[in-house]
Design an enzyme around this catalytic site. Structure first.
Site, PDB file in Angstrom:
ATOM      1  CG  ASN A 250      -0.340   0.258   2.525  1.00 38.80           C
ATOM      2  OD1 ASN A 250       0.273   1.305   2.713  1.00 38.80           O
ATOM      3  ND2 ASN A 250      -0.454  -0.669   3.472  1.00 38.80           N
TER       4      ASN A 250
ATOM      5  CG  ASN B 228      -6.291  -6.130   7.712  1.00 37.88           C
ATOM      6  OD1 ASN B 228      -5.191  -5.648   7.887  1.00 37.88           O
ATOM      7  ND2 ASN B 228      -7.355  -5.380   7.472  1.00 37.88           N
TER       8      ASN B 228
ATOM      9  NE  ARG C  59      -1.810  -8.507   5.848  1.00 37.65           N
ATOM     10  CZ  ARG C  59      -2.580  -7.776   6.645  1.00 37.65           C
ATOM     11  NH1 ARG C  59      -3.098  -6.646   6.205  1.00 37.65           N
ATOM     12  NH2 ARG C  59      -2.851  -8.163   7.877  1.00 37.65           N
TER      13      ARG C  59
ATOM     14  NE  ARG D 139      -4.353  -4.267  -0.033  1.00 33.23           N
ATOM     15  CZ  ARG D 139      -3.610  -4.276   1.072  1.00 33.23           C
ATOM     16  NH1 ARG D 139      -3.954  -5.033   2.099  1.00 33.23           N
ATOM     17  NH2 ARG D 139      -2.531  -3.536   1.158  1.00 33.23           N
TER      18      ARG D 139
ATOM     19  CG  HIS E 103      -7.947  -2.553   4.415  1.00 33.61           C
ATOM     20  ND1 HIS E 103      -6.798  -2.871   5.092  1.00 33.61           N
ATOM     21  CD2 HIS E 103      -8.239  -3.624   3.634  1.00 33.61           C
ATOM     22  CE1 HIS E 103      -6.388  -4.077   4.727  1.00 33.61           C
ATOM     23  NE2 HIS E 103      -7.240  -4.565   3.843  1.00 33.61           N
TER      24      HIS E 103
ATOM     25  CG  ASP F 101      -9.419  -0.260   8.654  1.00 33.31           C
ATOM     26  OD1 ASP F 101      -8.721   0.165   7.722  1.00 33.31           O
ATOM     27  OD2 ASP F 101      -9.082  -1.236   9.354  1.00 33.31           O
TER      28      ASP F 101
ATOM     29  CB  CYS G  24      -6.181  -1.896  10.926  1.00 31.13           C
ATOM     30  SG  CYS G  24      -4.833  -0.755  10.814  1.00 31.13           S
TER      31      CYS G  24
HETATM   32  N1  ARG Z   1       0.599  -3.413   5.728  1.00 33.06           N
HETATM   33  C1  ARG Z   1      -0.751  -3.832   5.906  1.00 33.06           C
HETATM   34  C2  ARG Z   1      -1.417  -4.038   4.556  1.00 33.06           C
HETATM   35  O1  ARG Z   1      -1.146  -3.282   3.658  1.00 33.06           O
HETATM   36  C3  ARG Z   1      -1.485  -2.846   6.747  1.00 33.06           C
HETATM   37  C4  ARG Z   1      -2.879  -3.266   7.071  1.00 33.06           C
HETATM   38  C5  ARG Z   1      -3.604  -2.284   7.931  1.00 33.06           C
HETATM   39  N2  ARG Z   1      -4.962  -2.686   8.041  1.00 33.06           N
HETATM   40  C6  ARG Z   1      -6.033  -1.938   7.840  1.00 33.06           C
HETATM   41  N3  ARG Z   1      -7.183  -2.507   7.974  1.00 33.06           N
HETATM   42  N4  ARG Z   1      -5.972  -0.710   7.489  1.00 33.06           N
HETATM   43  O2  ARG Z   1      -2.191  -4.925   4.358  1.00 33.06           O
END
Ligand code: ARG
Length: 292
Positions: A22, A76, A95, A149, A178, A180, A274
């Site tokens: 991201n 997540n 991930r 995502r 995301h 959130d 998160c």
């Molecule tokens: N580095 C993680 C990703 O890009 C951060 C996730 C943070 N989660 C969130 N729900 N904003 O997936």
């Protein structure tokens, strides 16, 4: 299932920023001082845990897994409602290795009686947990983000699964990858959100459902501070060190801010919400707060 406010965290033992999926992620920044960053991440984690305790939450801390740095973001990993957990399917290969260790964590929570069941979604769609499927306790439905995502179809799958309404909102930017990151239902019924992150259709949906008096528009600065990514319970709001704008706006509405330095996690594109997962959410109607 449990009926006291309970949050799952994942210990930062294996946390780092070593890849970029991201636009906020900064592996070069982390690599300049990995040991120092790791120490700061641990201190931030402890401060977050303290702030959640001060806000009336019981906190469960699970262990992460080596090579899976983003497990510190359990929002997540699953969507949990009425004691039922639905495990996430991650879009990025970086991930996907979290899916098995998180399945083991949720199995353990089930064995210990903190949740009742652990289920998976049908194949063929991505869904990144409570980061993209946020329960609105005041309105009694989920808000689901899709685009960067989670898949559009995941909203329908979640609705069938939980038997609850799911209102899908298209995310318009990679910056708010995301929901959130740019959208937070507060305990009093307000929605804190960053308008440029949502598509025109999503904004129209939001405006049709939430009156202007309950919409709080975040600024680009609020978003950059990762302060929209907040945990809200009664008058408490736990968030990153925030902006004068949000201190004023939330303060005047009667909220009490617990600000935590989460900069080591902002380097990965994360804030307070998160890093947490509520385990006790239920679909039972809550008493509505008096209109502001
Ligand atoms: N580095 C993680 C990703 O890009 C951060 C996730 C943070 N989660 C969130 N729900 N904003 O997936």
């Amino acid at each position: 299932m449990i009926d006291t406010p309970t949050i799952l965290l994942v210990a930062p033992t294996f946390y780092d920023v070593s890849y970029s999926i991201n636009p906020w992620m900064d592996p070069a920044g982390w690599a300049r001082d990995p040991a120092g960053m790791h120490g700061r991440a641990r201190a931030s984690f402890d401060a977050l845990r303290q702030a959640l305790g001060d806000s009336g939450f019981a906190v469960e801390v699970a262990e992460g897994a080596p090579g899976q740095p983003d497990m510190v973001f359990p929002a997540n990993a699953a969507v949990v409602l009425d004691g039922r957990a639905v495990l996430a399917r991650f879009r990025y290969p970086q991930r996907r290795g979290e899916e098995a260790p998180f399945a083991a964590i949720f199995d353990d929570l089930r064995r210990r009686g903190l949740i009742d069941s652990v289920e998976t979604l049908p194949e063929g769609c991505y869904q990144e947990g409570a980061g993209d499927c946020i329960w609105d306790a005041q309105r009694g439905h989920f808000w689901a983000g899709y685009g960067p995502r989670s898949s559009r179809e995941a909203a329908q799958a979640m609705s069938c699964h939980f038997g609850q309404e799911v209102v899908a909102l298209e995310l318009a930017t990679e910056q708010s990858y995301h929901l959130d990151v740019c959208f937070c239902p507060l305990a009093g019924g307000e929605i804190l959100y960053y308008p440029p992150a949502l598509s025109e259709a999503a904004l129209a949906t939001l405006r049709a459902r939430v009156p202007a008096s309950q919409r709080i528009e975040a600024t680009a600065d609020d978003l950059r501070h990762f302060s929209v990514n907040a945990v809200s319970r009664e008058e408490h709001v736990v968030m990153t060190r925030t902006t004068p704008h949000l201190r004023h706006e939330l303060g005047r509405r009667g909220y009490r801010l617990h600000e935590v330095d989460l900069s080591p996690y902002m380097m990965s594109g994360g804030g307070a919400y998160c890093m947490t997962l509520r385990l006790d959410r239920t679909s039972a109607p809550v008493r509505r707060a008096a209109a502001a």
